[in-house]
Design a protein around this motif. Structure first.
Motif, short mmCIF file in Angstrom:
data_model
loop_
_atom_site.label_atom_id
_atom_site.label_comp_id
_atom_site.label_asym_id
_atom_site.label_seq_id
_atom_site.Cartn_x
_atom_site.Cartn_y
_atom_site.Cartn_z
N MET A 1 0.82 -1.18 0.00
CA MET A 1 0.00 0.00 0.00
C MET A 1 0.87 1.25 0.00
O MET A 1 0.45 2.29 -0.49
CB MET A 1 -0.95 0.00 1.20
N GLN A 67 -13.63 1.16 5.73
CA GLN A 67 -14.05 0.48 4.51
C GLN A 67 -13.75 1.34 3.29
O GLN A 67 -13.34 0.83 2.24
CB GLN A 67 -15.55 0.14 4.56
N ALA A 70 -10.06 1.16 2.57
CA ALA A 70 -9.73 -0.18 2.06
C ALA A 70 -10.14 -0.31 0.60
O ALA A 70 -9.38 -0.82 -0.24
CB ALA A 70 -10.40 -1.26 2.91
N GLN A 71 -11.34 0.17 0.26
CA GLN A 71 -11.83 0.11 -1.12
C GLN A 71 -10.96 0.98 -2.03
O GLN A 71 -10.64 0.58 -3.15
CB GLN A 71 -13.28 0.59 -1.17
N ALA A 73 -7.80 1.78 -1.61
CA ALA A 73 -6.51 1.12 -1.79
C ALA A 73 -6.63 -0.06 -2.75
O ALA A 73 -5.75 -0.27 -3.61
CB ALA A 73 -5.97 0.64 -0.45
N GLN A 74 -7.71 -0.81 -2.65
CA GLN A 74 -7.93 -1.95 -3.56
C GLN A 74 -8.09 -1.47 -5.00
O GLN A 74 -7.51 -2.03 -5.91
CB GLN A 74 -9.17 -2.73 -3.13
N ALA A 75 -8.84 -0.40 -5.21
CA ALA A 75 -9.04 0.14 -6.55
C ALA A 75 -7.73 0.64 -7.13
O ALA A 75 -7.44 0.43 -8.31
CB ALA A 75 -10.08 1.25 -6.52
N SER A 77 -4.71 -0.41 -6.38
CA SER A 77 -3.82 -1.53 -6.69
C SER A 77 -4.27 -2.23 -7.99
O SER A 77 -3.44 -2.73 -8.74
CB SER A 77 -3.76 -2.52 -5.53
N GLN A 78 -5.56 -2.24 -8.26
CA GLN A 78 -6.06 -2.84 -9.51
C GLN A 78 -5.70 -1.98 -10.71
O GLN A 78 -5.46 -2.47 -11.79
CB GLN A 78 -7.56 -3.07 -9.45
#
Length: 81
Positions: A1, A67, A70-71, A73-75, A77-78
């Protein structure tokens, strides 16, 4: 991250030099003079419009900051893939 945030910081620095910044919520580029500031997760954040400001206010009112981050960071990384 850590790499994601460093990329974000690098982009902010480039845009800052050009008088631009990125919306904290959607990532759109905007002129700093047009930014809307909103308090979110204990910090002042710059967003591009009142819609993005409303999203952040709603997330905070619902107590869903963890949340949200987290969302986000996930977006991010994608997007790197």
């Amino acid at each position: 991250m850590g790499e994601i945030f460093q990329l974000w910081i690098d982009t902010l620095r480039k845009n800052w030099a050009a008088g631009k910044t990125q919306c904290f919520h959607c990532g759109d580029s905007m002129r700093q003079s047009r930014a809307v500031e909103v308090e979110f997760a204990g910090e002042r954040r710059k967003v591009c419009c009142h819609g993005c400001a409303s999203v952040l206010k709603t997330v905070e009112q619902m107590g869903m900051q963890k949340q949200y981050f987290a969302q986000k960071a996930q977006a991010a990384s994608q997007d790197e893939k």
